[in-house]
Design a protein around this motif. Structure first.
Motif, PDB file in Angstrom:
ATOM      1  N   HIS A 155      34.997  36.119  49.317  1.00 35.51           N
ATOM      2  CA  HIS A 155      36.404  36.449  49.116  1.00 35.51           C
ATOM      3  C   HIS A 155      37.261  35.424  49.834  1.00 35.51           C
ATOM      4  CE1 HIS A 155      35.454  38.470  52.972  1.00 35.51           C
ATOM      5  NE2 HIS A 155      36.692  38.090  53.308  1.00 35.51           N
ATOM      6  N   ALA A 156      38.543  35.409  49.492  1.00 36.90           N
ATOM      7  CA  ALA A 156      39.501  34.515  50.146  1.00 36.90           C
ATOM      8  C   ALA A 156      40.861  35.185  50.146  1.00 36.90           C
ATOM      9  CB  ALA A 156      39.573  33.166  49.434  1.00 36.90           C
ATOM     10  N   GLU A 157      41.546  35.118  51.282  1.00 33.17           N
ATOM     11  CA  GLU A 157      42.881  35.693  51.403  1.00 33.17           C
ATOM     12  C   GLU A 157      43.919  34.582  51.479  1.00 33.17           C
ATOM     13  OE1 GLU A 157      43.051  39.425  53.984  1.00 33.17           O
ATOM     14  OE2 GLU A 157      41.172  38.501  54.667  1.00 33.17           O
ATOM     15  N   GLY A 158      45.014  34.734  50.720  1.00 33.38           N
ATOM     16  CA  GLY A 158      46.090  33.767  50.726  1.00 33.38           C
ATOM     17  C   GLY A 158      47.404  34.427  51.063  1.00 33.38           C
ATOM     18  N   ASP A 159      48.496  33.815  50.652  1.00 33.22           N
ATOM     19  CA  ASP A 159      49.821  34.362  50.893  1.00 33.22           C
ATOM     20  C   ASP A 159      50.069  35.518  49.937  1.00 33.22           C
ATOM     21  OD1 ASP A 159      52.449  34.826  51.570  1.00 33.22           O
ATOM     22  OD2 ASP A 159      53.241  33.095  50.476  1.00 33.22           O
ATOM     23  N   GLN A 160      49.956  36.750  50.437  1.00 32.20           N
ATOM     24  CA  GLN A 160      50.173  37.963  49.653  1.00 32.20           C
ATOM     25  C   GLN A 160      49.239  38.011  48.430  1.00 32.20           C
ATOM     26  OE1 GLN A 160      54.230  39.438  49.362  1.00 32.20           O
ATOM     27  NE2 GLN A 160      54.985  37.772  50.665  1.00 32.20           N
ATOM     28  N   ALA A 161      48.023  37.538  48.615  1.00 33.85           N
ATOM     29  CA  ALA A 161      47.042  37.503  47.524  1.00 33.85           C
ATOM     30  C   ALA A 161      45.629  37.523  48.089  1.00 33.85           C
ATOM     31  CB  ALA A 161      47.239  36.260  46.667  1.00 33.85           C
ATOM     32  N   VAL A 162      44.724  38.156  47.349  1.00 34.33           N
ATOM     33  CA  VAL A 162      43.312  38.188  47.717  1.00 34.33           C
ATOM     34  C   VAL A 162      42.479  37.962  46.466  1.00 34.33           C
ATOM     35  CG1 VAL A 162      41.469  39.426  48.899  1.00 34.33           C
ATOM     36  CG2 VAL A 162      43.846  40.011  49.390  1.00 34.33           C
ATOM     37  N   ALA A 163      41.504  37.072  46.567  1.00 36.37           N
ATOM     38  CA  ALA A 163      40.533  36.847  45.498  1.00 36.37           C
ATOM     39  C   ALA A 163      39.151  37.213  46.010  1.00 36.37           C
ATOM     40  CB  ALA A 163      40.557  35.388  45.042  1.00 36.37           C
ATOM     41  N   ALA A 164      38.328  37.786  45.135  1.00 36.65           N
ATOM     42  CA  ALA A 164      36.975  38.160  45.535  1.00 36.65           C
ATOM     43  C   ALA A 164      36.087  38.206  44.300  1.00 36.65           C
ATOM     44  CB  ALA A 164      36.969  39.518  46.244  1.00 36.65           C
ATOM     45  N   GLY A 165      34.783  38.055  44.531  1.00 37.45           N
ATOM     46  CA  GLY A 165      33.861  38.129  43.404  1.00 37.45           C
ATOM     47  C   GLY A 165      32.433  38.333  43.851  1.00 37.45           C
ATOM     48  N   ASN A 166      31.598  38.658  42.884  1.00 40.92           N
ATOM     49  CA  ASN A 166      30.175  38.843  43.108  1.00 40.92           C
ATOM     50  C   ASN A 166      29.414  38.326  41.888  1.00 40.92           C
ATOM     51  OD1 ASN A 166      29.754  41.376  41.231  1.00 40.92           O
ATOM     52  ND2 ASN A 166      31.537  41.846  42.532  1.00 40.92           N
ATOM     53  N   LEU A 167      28.135  38.056  42.068  1.00 46.70           N
ATOM     54  CA  LEU A 167      27.316  37.419  41.032  1.00 46.70           C
ATOM     55  C   LEU A 167      28.007  36.163  40.484  1.00 46.70           C
ATOM     56  CD1 LEU A 167      25.621  40.278  38.955  1.00 46.70           C
ATOM     57  CD2 LEU A 167      24.543  38.596  40.457  1.00 46.70           C
ATOM     58  N   LEU A 168      28.503  35.368  41.410  1.00 46.34           N
ATOM     59  CA  LEU A 168      29.222  34.151  41.059  1.00 46.34           C
ATOM     60  C   LEU A 168      28.267  32.983  40.844  1.00 46.34           C
ATOM     61  CD1 LEU A 168      31.905  34.495  43.871  1.00 46.34           C
ATOM     62  CD2 LEU A 168      32.306  34.885  41.427  1.00 46.34           C
ATOM     63  N   ALA A 169      28.727  32.001  40.088  1.00 49.99           N
ATOM     64  CA  ALA A 169      27.951  30.773  39.935  1.00 49.99           C
ATOM     65  C   ALA A 169      27.923  30.005  41.251  1.00 49.99           C
ATOM     66  CB  ALA A 169      28.552  29.905  38.835  1.00 49.99           C
ATOM     67  N   ASP A 170      29.013  30.129  42.025  1.00 51.16           N
ATOM     68  CA  ASP A 170      29.146  29.382  43.269  1.00 51.16           C
ATOM     69  C   ASP A 170      30.280  30.000  44.075  1.00 51.16           C
ATOM     70  OD1 ASP A 170      30.486  26.961  44.867  1.00 51.16           O
ATOM     71  OD2 ASP A 170      28.404  26.417  44.459  1.00 51.16           O
ATOM     72  N   GLU A 171      30.194  29.921  45.394  1.00 46.80           N
ATOM     73  CA  GLU A 171      31.268  30.459  46.234  1.00 46.80           C
ATOM     74  C   GLU A 171      32.596  29.754  45.992  1.00 46.80           C
ATOM     75  OE1 GLU A 171      30.380  30.626  50.362  1.00 46.80           O
ATOM     76  OE2 GLU A 171      28.834  32.175  50.149  1.00 46.80           O
ATOM     77  N   ALA A 172      32.554  28.505  45.536  1.00 51.47           N
ATOM     78  CA  ALA A 172      33.783  27.734  45.307  1.00 51.47           C
ATOM     79  C   ALA A 172      34.650  28.335  44.206  1.00 51.47           C
ATOM     80  CB  ALA A 172      33.430  26.291  44.962  1.00 51.47           C
ATOM     81  N   VAL A 173      34.078  29.215  43.384  1.00 52.33           N
ATOM     82  CA  VAL A 173      34.829  29.851  42.297  1.00 52.33           C
ATOM     83  C   VAL A 173      36.016  30.636  42.841  1.00 52.33           C
ATOM     84  CG1 VAL A 173      34.688  31.646  40.509  1.00 52.33           C
ATOM     85  CG2 VAL A 173      32.888  29.916  40.709  1.00 52.33           C
ATOM     86  N   ILE A 174      35.818  31.325  43.950  1.00 52.25           N
ATOM     87  CA  ILE A 174      36.885  32.172  44.496  1.00 52.25           C
ATOM     88  C   ILE A 174      37.989  31.337  45.112  1.00 52.25           C
ATOM     89  CG2 ILE A 174      37.404  33.953  46.200  1.00 52.25           C
ATOM     90  CD1 ILE A 174      35.974  34.844  43.559  1.00 52.25           C
ATOM     91  N   ALA A 175      37.636  30.253  45.782  1.00 53.90           N
ATOM     92  CA  ALA A 175      38.663  29.345  46.300  1.00 53.90           C
ATOM     93  C   ALA A 175      39.468  28.751  45.150  1.00 53.90           C
ATOM     94  CB  ALA A 175      38.010  28.233  47.123  1.00 53.90           C
TER      95      ALA A 175
END
Length: 224
Positions: A106-126
């Motif tokens: 997961h990644a937290e930004g300015d008033q936003a959060v992205a998260a995932g599972n079973l991803l191809a790569d951790e870079a997808v969320i960034a």
């Protein structure tokens, strides 16, 4: 098998979510919003009730972190759950259980959060968060979709994505945008096409709800 972005638009206070999955009808289970309260994604091995519980806790005055803690305190299987939240003050919170599937982050930004599972790569969320934050779109929905597109371009999920949803709440009780692709070979393309149809009509449907006497024509046969 899911990645998502939840966000609050600072200039308007609107809340939005874009989400996709390899499983069908992801938005029906995982996307939770309430005007003036917050937005929640409840995903991984999904318990949809967690989204409702977090929103109720936010409405009672708790911030994002406290609302997540309160919801998980009564959850029998927290290790299987992934939750992301943005509250009415723009605070963010995230929970990724130890049994989140596959590559998850997961990644937290300015008033936003992205998260995932079973991803191809951790870079997808960034990429998802960056695509949203750096978007030049003049609409909140467009920026959320740009985040989705950036995540797909970065590799997306480990397997094919089949469903997606885009949901935004603003200053009225109902969602001003609520679009879903419940099963398709290219849900990003289909969701984007739905937004292109909905965008020029979005404001008109709000007017029709609030004041039908001044509402624009529907533009259908028999409507004068």
């Amino acid at each position: 098998m899911t990645f998502s972005l939840v966000a609050r638009e600072p200039s308007t206070g609107s809340f939005g979510i874009v989400i996709c999955s390899s499983s069908p009808a992801v938005a029906s289970r995982c996307a939770h919003t309430r005007a003036a309260v917050g937005v929640v994604a409840s995903q991984n091995v999904t318990n949809p009730a967690l989204g409702s519980r977090v929103l109720e806790s936010l409405a009672a005055g708790n911030d994002a972190a406290a609302a997540v803690d309160a919801a998980l305190a009564h959850e029998q299987f927290p290790d299987y759950r992934q939750l992301t939240v943005v509250d009415s003050r723009g605070n963010t919170a995230v929970h990724s259980g130890a049994r989140s599937l596959g590559v998850h982050t997961h990644a937290e930004g300015d008033q936003a959060v992205a998260a995932g599972n079973l991803l191809a790569d951790e870079a997808v969320i960034a990429a998802l968060l960056r695509g949203y934050a750096e978007s030049g779109s003049d609409s909140f929905e467009g920026r959320l979709l740009d985040g989705f597109g950036a995540a797909v371009a970065a590799g997306g999920e480990a397997g094919p994505v089949h469903s997606a949803g885009l949901k935004v709440v603003d200053d009225v009780e109902w969602p001003v945008t609520d679009l879903r692709v419940d099963f398709a070979d290219d849900p990003l393309a289909e969701l984007t096409a739905l937004w292109q149809i909905w965008q020029p009509q979005k404001a008109d449907y709000r007017i029709r709800a609030l004041d039908p006497t001044s509402a624009p024509s529907y533009g259908v046969p028999g409507d004068k």
